[in-house]
Design a protein around this motif. Sequence first.
Motif, PDB file in Angstrom:
ATOM      1  N   ARG A  27       0.850  -1.174   0.000  1.00  0.00           N
ATOM      2  CA  ARG A  27       0.000   0.000   0.000  1.00  0.00           C
ATOM      3  C   ARG A  27       0.895   1.235   0.000  1.00  0.00           C
ATOM      4  O   ARG A  27       2.054   1.174   0.373  1.00  0.00           O
ATOM      5  N   THR A  28       0.305   2.339  -0.394  1.00  0.00           N
ATOM      6  CA  THR A  28       1.065   3.584  -0.395  1.00  0.00           C
ATOM      7  C   THR A  28       1.188   4.103   1.024  1.00  0.00           C
ATOM      8  O   THR A  28       0.179   4.309   1.711  1.00  0.00           O
ATOM      9  N   LEU A  29       2.418   4.331   1.449  1.00  0.00           N
ATOM     10  CA  LEU A  29       2.655   4.765   2.822  1.00  0.00           C
ATOM     11  C   LEU A  29       2.022   6.118   3.114  1.00  0.00           C
ATOM     12  O   LEU A  29       1.642   6.392   4.257  1.00  0.00           O
ATOM     13  N   SER A  30       1.864   6.935   2.097  1.00  0.00           N
ATOM     14  CA  SER A  30       1.299   8.265   2.294  1.00  0.00           C
ATOM     15  C   SER A  30      -0.177   8.229   2.700  1.00  0.00           C
ATOM     16  O   SER A  30      -0.729   9.246   3.104  1.00  0.00           O
ATOM     17  N   ASP A  31      -0.789   7.074   2.620  1.00  0.00           N
ATOM     18  CA  ASP A  31      -2.179   6.923   3.058  1.00  0.00           C
ATOM     19  C   ASP A  31      -2.293   6.798   4.568  1.00  0.00           C
ATOM     20  O   ASP A  31      -3.410   6.824   5.119  1.00  0.00           O
ATOM     21  N   TYR A  32      -1.149   6.644   5.257  1.00  0.00           N
ATOM     22  CA  TYR A  32      -1.164   6.325   6.681  1.00  0.00           C
ATOM     23  C   TYR A  32      -0.348   7.303   7.516  1.00  0.00           C
ATOM     24  O   TYR A  32       0.698   7.790   7.080  1.00  0.00           O
ATOM     25  N   ASP A  73       9.054  11.252   3.299  1.00  0.00           N
ATOM     26  CA  ASP A  73       9.127  11.607   1.881  1.00  0.00           C
ATOM     27  C   ASP A  73       8.111  10.728   1.181  1.00  0.00           C
ATOM     28  O   ASP A  73       8.391   9.565   0.853  1.00  0.00           O
ATOM     29  N   ASN A  74       6.941  11.268   0.943  1.00  0.00           N
ATOM     30  CA  ASN A  74       5.875  10.452   0.367  1.00  0.00           C
ATOM     31  C   ASN A  74       6.169  10.051  -1.071  1.00  0.00           C
ATOM     32  O   ASN A  74       5.720   9.000  -1.526  1.00  0.00           O
ATOM     33  N   ALA A  75       6.929  10.849  -1.765  1.00  0.00           N
ATOM     34  CA  ALA A  75       7.297  10.481  -3.131  1.00  0.00           C
ATOM     35  C   ALA A  75       8.177   9.224  -3.121  1.00  0.00           C
ATOM     36  O   ALA A  75       8.136   8.418  -4.056  1.00  0.00           O
ATOM     37  N   ALA A  76       8.954   9.070  -2.067  1.00  0.00           N
ATOM     38  CA  ALA A  76       9.824   7.902  -1.929  1.00  0.00           C
ATOM     39  C   ALA A  76       9.170   6.798  -1.107  1.00  0.00           C
ATOM     40  O   ALA A  76       9.784   5.745  -0.897  1.00  0.00           O
ATOM     41  N   ASN A  77       7.947   7.068  -0.638  1.00  0.00           N
ATOM     42  CA  ASN A  77       7.218   6.070   0.156  1.00  0.00           C
ATOM     43  C   ASN A  77       8.008   5.650   1.385  1.00  0.00           C
ATOM     44  O   ASN A  77       8.040   4.465   1.761  1.00  0.00           O
ATOM     45  N   THR A  78       8.650   6.616   2.042  1.00  0.00           N
ATOM     46  CA  THR A  78       9.555   6.324   3.151  1.00  0.00           C
ATOM     47  C   THR A  78       9.353   7.319   4.290  1.00  0.00           C
ATOM     48  O   THR A  78       9.098   8.502   4.046  1.00  0.00           O
ATOM     49  N   VAL A  79       9.469   6.813   5.507  1.00  0.00           N
ATOM     50  CA  VAL A  79       9.470   7.640   6.704  1.00  0.00           C
ATOM     51  C   VAL A  79      10.826   7.480   7.380  1.00  0.00           C
ATOM     52  O   VAL A  79      11.380   6.373   7.404  1.00  0.00           O
ATOM     53  N   TYR A  80      11.327   8.570   7.930  1.00  0.00           N
ATOM     54  CA  TYR A  80      12.654   8.564   8.530  1.00  0.00           C
ATOM     55  C   TYR A  80      12.587   8.923  10.008  1.00  0.00           C
ATOM     56  O   TYR A  80      11.667   9.614  10.456  1.00  0.00           O
ATOM     57  N   TYR A 110       0.035  -2.258  11.534  1.00  0.00           N
ATOM     58  CA  TYR A 110       1.155  -2.872  10.818  1.00  0.00           C
ATOM     59  C   TYR A 110       2.504  -2.534  11.445  1.00  0.00           C
ATOM     60  O   TYR A 110       2.807  -1.354  11.724  1.00  0.00           O
ATOM     61  N   TRP A 111       3.318  -3.579  11.617  1.00  0.00           N
ATOM     62  CA  TRP A 111       4.638  -3.437  12.222  1.00  0.00           C
ATOM     63  C   TRP A 111       5.718  -3.975  11.292  1.00  0.00           C
ATOM     64  O   TRP A 111       5.493  -4.936  10.551  1.00  0.00           O
ATOM     65  N   GLY A 112       6.893  -3.370  11.388  1.00  0.00           N
ATOM     66  CA  GLY A 112       8.058  -3.937  10.754  1.00  0.00           C
ATOM     67  C   GLY A 112       8.718  -4.942  11.678  1.00  0.00           C
ATOM     68  O   GLY A 112       8.251  -5.189  12.797  1.00  0.00           O
ATOM     69  N   GLN A 113       9.835  -5.485  11.225  1.00  0.00           N
ATOM     70  CA  GLN A 113      10.529  -6.519  11.991  1.00  0.00           C
ATOM     71  C   GLN A 113      11.461  -5.912  13.036  1.00  0.00           C
ATOM     72  O   GLN A 113      11.958  -6.628  13.913  1.00  0.00           O
TER      73      GLN A 113
END
Length: 121
Positions: A27-32, A73-80, A110-113
């Motif tokens: 899914r697109t991260l920018s939705d969350y 950075d929603n264009a990169a689908n990444t949170v820092y 949703y969780w990462g590892q």
Amino acid sequence: QVHVVESGGGLVQAGESLRLSCAASGRTLSDYDVGWFRLAPGKEREFVAGISTAGTLSNHAESVKGRFTISRDNAANTVYLQMNSLKPEDTAVYYCNVGTLWALRTPGRYWGQGTQVTVSS
């Protein structure tokens, strides 16, 4: 379904910096809204920071305020999570959480590892 992957952890000395990244697929991260939590041995899970979908609003725990900064950075689908002036007490496994109720500091579905951050004195 959202598959979450963190990266960027490592071993550093006190006073140094690290940047954690959270990427998602499915899914697109920018939705969350997205948050970071951490879990240290013998301690309860702790909210670290959260950010709104557009990145215009955020919330940081008092223990990291002024040292850590969450961004996206929603264009990169990444949170820092930029972590500066690290302290030994920041040592923990850091988890990215997608769907965070960041204003309430409550995790979403949703969780990462997780990625290990170790700060030596």
